[in-house]
Design an enzyme around this catalytic site. Sequence first.
Site, PDB file in Angstrom:
ATOM      1  N   GLU B  31      39.987  44.590  36.318  1.00 55.49           N
ATOM      2  CA  GLU B  31      38.774  43.808  36.886  1.00 55.49           C
ATOM      3  C   GLU B  31      39.131  42.340  37.170  1.00 55.49           C
ATOM      4  O   GLU B  31      39.884  41.821  36.185  1.00 55.49           O
ATOM      5  CB  GLU B  31      37.589  44.139  35.791  1.00 55.49           C
ATOM      6  CG  GLU B  31      37.027  45.554  35.811  1.00 55.49           C
ATOM      7  CD  GLU B  31      36.354  45.550  34.446  1.00 55.49           C
ATOM      8  OE1 GLU B  31      36.109  44.653  33.708  1.00 55.49           O
ATOM      9  OE2 GLU B  31      36.257  46.885  34.036  1.00 55.49           O
ATOM     10  N   GLU B  61      35.971  51.051  33.557  1.00 53.82           N
ATOM     11  CA  GLU B  61      37.130  51.069  32.746  1.00 53.82           C
ATOM     12  C   GLU B  61      37.475  52.525  32.584  1.00 53.82           C
ATOM     13  O   GLU B  61      38.714  52.616  32.300  1.00 53.82           O
ATOM     14  CB  GLU B  61      36.672  50.619  31.157  1.00 53.82           C
ATOM     15  CG  GLU B  61      36.751  49.188  31.118  1.00 53.82           C
ATOM     16  CD  GLU B  61      35.356  48.414  31.609  1.00 53.82           C
ATOM     17  OE1 GLU B  61      34.411  49.259  31.854  1.00 53.82           O
ATOM     18  OE2 GLU B  61      35.044  47.297  31.660  1.00 53.82           O
ATOM     19  N   PHE B  84      39.320  42.828  28.060  1.00 54.19           N
ATOM     20  CA  PHE B  84      39.203  42.537  26.801  1.00 54.19           C
ATOM     21  C   PHE B  84      39.434  43.750  25.905  1.00 54.19           C
ATOM     22  O   PHE B  84      38.940  44.993  26.539  1.00 54.19           O
ATOM     23  CB  PHE B  84      37.765  42.125  26.318  1.00 54.19           C
ATOM     24  CG  PHE B  84      37.391  40.701  26.630  1.00 54.19           C
ATOM     25  CD1 PHE B  84      37.655  39.632  25.906  1.00 54.19           C
ATOM     26  CD2 PHE B  84      37.056  40.420  28.023  1.00 54.19           C
ATOM     27  CE1 PHE B  84      37.199  38.457  26.014  1.00 54.19           C
ATOM     28  CE2 PHE B  84      36.706  39.133  28.580  1.00 54.19           C
ATOM     29  CZ  PHE B  84      36.738  37.852  27.662  1.00 54.19           C
ATOM     30  N   ASP B  86      38.283  45.133  23.498  1.00 53.86           N
ATOM     31  CA  ASP B  86      37.169  45.811  23.104  1.00 53.86           C
ATOM     32  C   ASP B  86      36.730  46.900  23.883  1.00 53.86           C
ATOM     33  O   ASP B  86      36.051  47.740  23.561  1.00 53.86           O
ATOM     34  CB  ASP B  86      35.903  45.071  22.975  1.00 53.86           C
ATOM     35  CG  ASP B  86      36.295  43.586  21.955  1.00 53.86           C
ATOM     36  OD1 ASP B  86      35.892  43.437  20.868  1.00 53.86           O
ATOM     37  OD2 ASP B  86      37.231  42.875  22.609  1.00 53.86           O
ATOM     38  N   PHE B  87      37.080  46.730  25.478  1.00 51.91           N
ATOM     39  CA  PHE B  87      36.594  47.632  26.233  1.00 51.91           C
ATOM     40  C   PHE B  87      37.341  49.105  26.373  1.00 51.91           C
ATOM     41  O   PHE B  87      36.998  49.945  26.943  1.00 51.91           O
ATOM     42  CB  PHE B  87      36.300  47.028  27.871  1.00 51.91           C
ATOM     43  CG  PHE B  87      35.886  45.818  27.788  1.00 51.91           C
ATOM     44  CD1 PHE B  87      34.803  45.524  26.560  1.00 51.91           C
ATOM     45  CD2 PHE B  87      35.703  44.845  28.704  1.00 51.91           C
ATOM     46  CE1 PHE B  87      33.986  44.358  26.593  1.00 51.91           C
ATOM     47  CE2 PHE B  87      35.253  43.494  28.807  1.00 51.91           C
ATOM     48  CZ  PHE B  87      34.132  43.243  27.708  1.00 51.91           C
ATOM     49  N   HIS B 130      33.807  41.153  21.870  1.00 51.44           N
ATOM     50  CA  HIS B 130      34.900  40.548  22.505  1.00 51.44           C
ATOM     51  C   HIS B 130      35.925  39.997  21.597  1.00 51.44           C
ATOM     52  O   HIS B 130      36.532  39.144  22.112  1.00 51.44           O
ATOM     53  CB  HIS B 130      34.132  39.564  23.557  1.00 51.44           C
ATOM     54  CG  HIS B 130      33.421  39.970  24.718  1.00 51.44           C
ATOM     55  ND1 HIS B 130      32.436  40.509  24.698  1.00 51.44           N
ATOM     56  CD2 HIS B 130      33.744  40.023  25.942  1.00 51.44           C
ATOM     57  CE1 HIS B 130      31.878  40.688  25.873  1.00 51.44           C
ATOM     58  NE2 HIS B 130      32.626  40.508  26.696  1.00 51.44           N
TER      59      HIS B 130
END
Lengths: 327, 326
Positions: B31, B61, B84, B86-87, B130
């Site tokens: 992205e 994702e 990130f 986290d994703f 994040h």
Amino acid sequence: MPDDKKTLLELYRKMVAVRQFETMAGEHFAAGEIPGFIHLSIGQEASSVGVCSCLRKDDYVVTTHRGHGHMIAKGADLKRMTAELFGKRDGYCKGKGGSMHIADFSIGFLGANGVVAGGLPIITGAGLSIKLRKTDQVALAFFGDGACNRGPVHEAMNMAAIWKLPVIFVVENNQYASTTPMEYSCAIGDLCTRAAGYGMPGEKVDGNDVLAVRKAAATAVERARAGEGPTLLENATYRMKGHFEGDPQKYRKTEEVESWGEKDPVERFARVLTKKKILTKKLAASILKEVHSELDEALAFAQDSPFPAPEDAMNDLYSTMEGGSHA
Amino acid sequence: MPDRILSSSAALAEALHEEMERDETIFIVGEDLVAHAGIFGQFKGIPEKFPGRIIDTPISETCIAGCGLGAAMTGMRPLVDFHFSDFVTCGMDELCNQAAKIRYMFGGQVKLPMVVWCPDGAGLRAAAQHSQSLESWFVHMPGLKVVIPSEPADVKGLIKAAIRDDDPVMFFQHKKLFAKEGPVPEEEYVIPLGQAAVKREGKDVSLLCYGSGYYLCVEAAEKLAGDGIEAEVVDLRTLKPLDMDTVAVSIQKTHRAVVVHEACRTGGFGSELAARIQDELFDELDAPVKRVGAKDFPIPFSPPMEDFVLPNVSDVLKAVHAVTYR
């Protein structure tokens, strides 16, 4: 141009091969020779054979837990398939995958998948790869009506559409996601209408009519090869067996199952070919005999193949693992 | 020739330029990559130099990971940018059920040369979604490799190794370290996966660390030297494969170990490493292995709370004093 006699008979032969393979697998599962569980595609042969008849060997296919038919239709070796179902060393995946995780990369068959909708992001990646490598291959995903309600389907269709990837999405709507009827889990009647939401063509065909499937698939494949982007094809069909072998099928009525029996795609195509005077009883019997003899060979191969050694479980995880790996 | 000083971001970009020049099957997908050359500017110059090979995606994702996977299975060498780390939760099926298992399930029929690039870590006041350090999840997943560089030179050498590797590699780079500078050799080099580096020698205690934990250890080692404690700093660099040999050599010398990482302590990589040390090196130890990591909470937003939850240099010092009894 209508298909010639040879092509039509080849379609029929393949459908018989899928049907007989599945029947054989069901029998040997019941006999306890196939470990785990298997999902048969009996009743869906027109879809697998019709679609794959439009593909080249170097085109990519992913499928689902119900993928034996697609793999045979794409040109897989019955011996190695059978051996894999039996968990044997000479199987396609050396016994590591089984029925739900079987692949043959030499024919572009990127694998069955044990996760519902798991193949769609992968096929989109294969489509992107084709575009980046600038070849004229196409990438095709088979999935079921159950998969349609998972998020990855949305992401994959959108991404394939915005990039105009050479991807064909084939939903085999066999009416049930395991025990759950399609009417329960979808507020729309035709899954193909979802294509509009992605800006791609969607078409529903009689998935038990191999020639109708073949025609729609040919158009979709042509579109993809021409760089015009993805298509969603809905093959309306019915699985004549349970979700898995041994499924008590309490979720559907016997009359319903029987009514679909009358639409049996293999018998139906036999009637079409008989009417066209392409297939005779004698020829049908000889095709069946030929298929049985291939399957007998496959079965003997699988039965004779040894089980893997227990420690073979430690092979094939990484291509390269240097420096301090431990089991 | 003396090494140049580069930031981690510049080291990454330089490595990618060199690799993409060398191998045209490499591409980057994720992205918001083209407009700013990555949201941290980590792909500087690549959109201009390699148009079409750095590809913006929708926010998807699951399919971004799938794109990498499908491409890797069919002859490409993708670098998947996860925006990130986290994703990764949104791509877990593709990473763990698919990428990690496809080669194995299919009996070794296929190679999966794919790098999953994950900017991770806290300290940017980015709060709970994040800021995580999730590397140990992937260490727990047979079929994946896990790399976490600290210094710019490691970033360059390790990303090259990860790109050239034929297996899926989770590559974590701490967001706060992108601007951190360090010497980077001019000449071509690759740091093989599975090779730790002893970055400071010492005889009294082994500080086993990676990523941002490395910098805590360097600072702690400086302070400890003032107290007469010589700490050895071992930067693991790759968690899977793990260079247990280098760890062993260090512990055979110091007989004491502290594992330092930013990820929360429970179930963190320190737990695995401590277990292996007691299993394989029990007789070498003069003290229990200590773990330093974040407290077991999501990363809170407000600076005093975030700083409280994260491990710091004094936590490292405290652990060292505990294991050295000094």
